[in-house]
Design a protein around this motif. Structure first.
Motif, mmCIF file in Angstrom:
data_model
loop_
_atom_site.group_PDB
_atom_site.id
_atom_site.type_symbol
_atom_site.label_atom_id
_atom_site.label_comp_id
_atom_site.label_asym_id
_atom_site.label_seq_id
_atom_site.Cartn_x
_atom_site.Cartn_y
_atom_site.Cartn_z
ATOM 1 N N MET A 1 0.844 -1.191 0.000
ATOM 2 C CA MET A 1 0.000 0.000 0.000
ATOM 3 C C MET A 1 0.884 1.249 0.000
ATOM 4 O O MET A 1 1.837 1.322 0.761
ATOM 5 C CB MET A 1 -0.929 0.006 1.228
ATOM 6 N N THR A 2 0.585 2.189 -0.868
ATOM 7 C CA THR A 2 1.390 3.395 -0.957
ATOM 8 C C THR A 2 1.158 4.315 0.245
ATOM 9 O O THR A 2 0.110 4.275 0.891
ATOM 10 C CB THR A 2 1.067 4.162 -2.248
ATOM 11 N N TRP A 3 2.131 5.181 0.490
ATOM 12 C CA TRP A 3 2.102 6.065 1.648
ATOM 13 C C TRP A 3 1.370 7.370 1.385
ATOM 14 O O TRP A 3 1.015 8.085 2.327
ATOM 15 C CB TRP A 3 3.534 6.375 2.082
ATOM 16 N N ARG B 1 -1.538 9.978 -0.728
ATOM 17 C CA ARG B 1 -2.774 10.118 -1.478
ATOM 18 C C ARG B 1 -2.698 11.448 -2.236
ATOM 19 O O ARG B 1 -2.630 12.519 -1.623
ATOM 20 C CB ARG B 1 -3.985 10.106 -0.537
ATOM 21 N N CYS B 2 -2.664 11.348 -3.545
ATOM 22 C CA CYS B 2 -2.604 12.532 -4.400
ATOM 23 C C CYS B 2 -3.846 12.528 -5.276
ATOM 24 O O CYS B 2 -3.921 11.797 -6.268
ATOM 25 C CB CYS B 2 -1.333 12.515 -5.246
ATOM 26 N N HIS C 1 0.474 15.889 -1.765
ATOM 27 C CA HIS C 1 0.542 14.467 -1.417
ATOM 28 C C HIS C 1 0.272 14.347 0.082
ATOM 29 O O HIS C 1 1.089 14.791 0.899
ATOM 30 C CB HIS C 1 1.915 13.878 -1.748
ATOM 31 N N ARG D 1 -5.550 1.778 5.147
ATOM 32 C CA ARG D 1 -4.372 1.019 5.595
ATOM 33 C C ARG D 1 -4.639 0.388 6.963
ATOM 34 O O ARG D 1 -3.710 0.145 7.748
ATOM 35 C CB ARG D 1 -3.148 1.927 5.678
ATOM 36 N N ALA E 1 9.734 6.565 1.425
ATOM 37 C CA ALA E 1 8.662 6.526 0.427
ATOM 38 C C ALA E 1 8.678 7.762 -0.464
ATOM 39 O O ALA E 1 8.226 7.723 -1.609
ATOM 40 C CB ALA E 1 7.310 6.395 1.124
#
Length: 243
Positions: free
Chosen positions: A1-3, A5-6, A44, A54, A73
């Protein structure tokens, strides 16, 4: 899972702004920022583990480790100037992220710290050790949480573990004076925030030889919600970007 949110990618933005939320917060705290911030800034928002999308990821109980994970990240996104905005707990973590990036040869263009004392001027208030009712009372007093939601036992079971983790992270944080930060810093607080006053916030200026600014806006600990336009104006000013 990416760190991160854009919600509005901006391939030609001049600056990437990484936003770190408060204790118990999530990336959703900054969901409205891209609509109002300058088109020259790509937002971001950091999504901490153990909450929102998450929820299944392990909580991170240590500020230094959390900063290292966030800084790592960020590495693929540092192809253009980056700035950091952190509110409350997020300001402490952002400070550590800024120092890590500086050590790694990619210093941030500006550090914006909001709603908290500087790392070398912490208070002794302990919240993480309170029982559930006490923790909810403390959260409600800060003004950022809808107490009605936490009356639902299922919501308590989901939310309180990461809230308690975050408060413990702040309470166990220990400042180390090295490495010294070199980035410009802007501190922003609410004039009715019982957790930080103007005198204490001004001490952020002791942590950098670069330009420092202090702004006091109307409001409590979560002043930045009703004062969003004023906060973004300070970010534009700090980054030397037209709105």
């Amino acid at each position: 899972m990416t760190w991160f949110r854009c919600t509005e990618p901006r391939p030609f933005a001049a600056v990437r702004l990484f936003c770190l939320p408060h204790a118990g917060g999530s990336a959703v705290a900054f969901r409205s920022w891209p609509k109002e911030i300058s088109p020259a800034v790509e937002v971001h928002a950091v999504q901490y583990p153990g909450r929102a999308d998450r929820l299944r990821d392990p909580l991170v109980p240590d500020a230094g480790r959390l900063a290292r994970l966030v800084a790592g990240a960020m590495a693929p996104l540092l192809d253009r100037p980056a700035a950091l905005f952190g509110h409350s707990m997020g300001a402490l973590v952002a400070f550590e992220v800024a120092r890590l990036l500086q050590e790694r040869g990619t210093p941030v263009a500006h550090l914006f710290v909001s709603g908290t004392r500087p790392p070398h001027d912490r208070d002794d208030e302990s919240i993480s050790g309170l029982d559930d009712d006490g923790l909810i009372t403390a959260m409600t007093r800060l003004g950022g949480t809808d107490a009605e939601i936490l009356r639902d036992p299922e919501m308590r079971e989901l939310v309180l573990p990461y809230v308690r983790n975050d408060f413990r992270l702040v309470e166990e944080y220990r400042y180390a004076p090295e490495p010294a930060l070199t980035a410009p810093v802007t501190a922003i607080i609410g004039d009715a925030d019982h957790r930080v006053d103007e005198r204490s916030a001004a001490r952020w200026g002791e942590l950098t030889p670069a330009p420092f600014a202090l702004r006091v806006l109307p409001g409590d600990h979560f002043y930045l919600v009703p004062q969003q336009s004023a906060v973004l104006a300070e970010i534009h000013r700090g980054l030397h970007i037209d709105p």
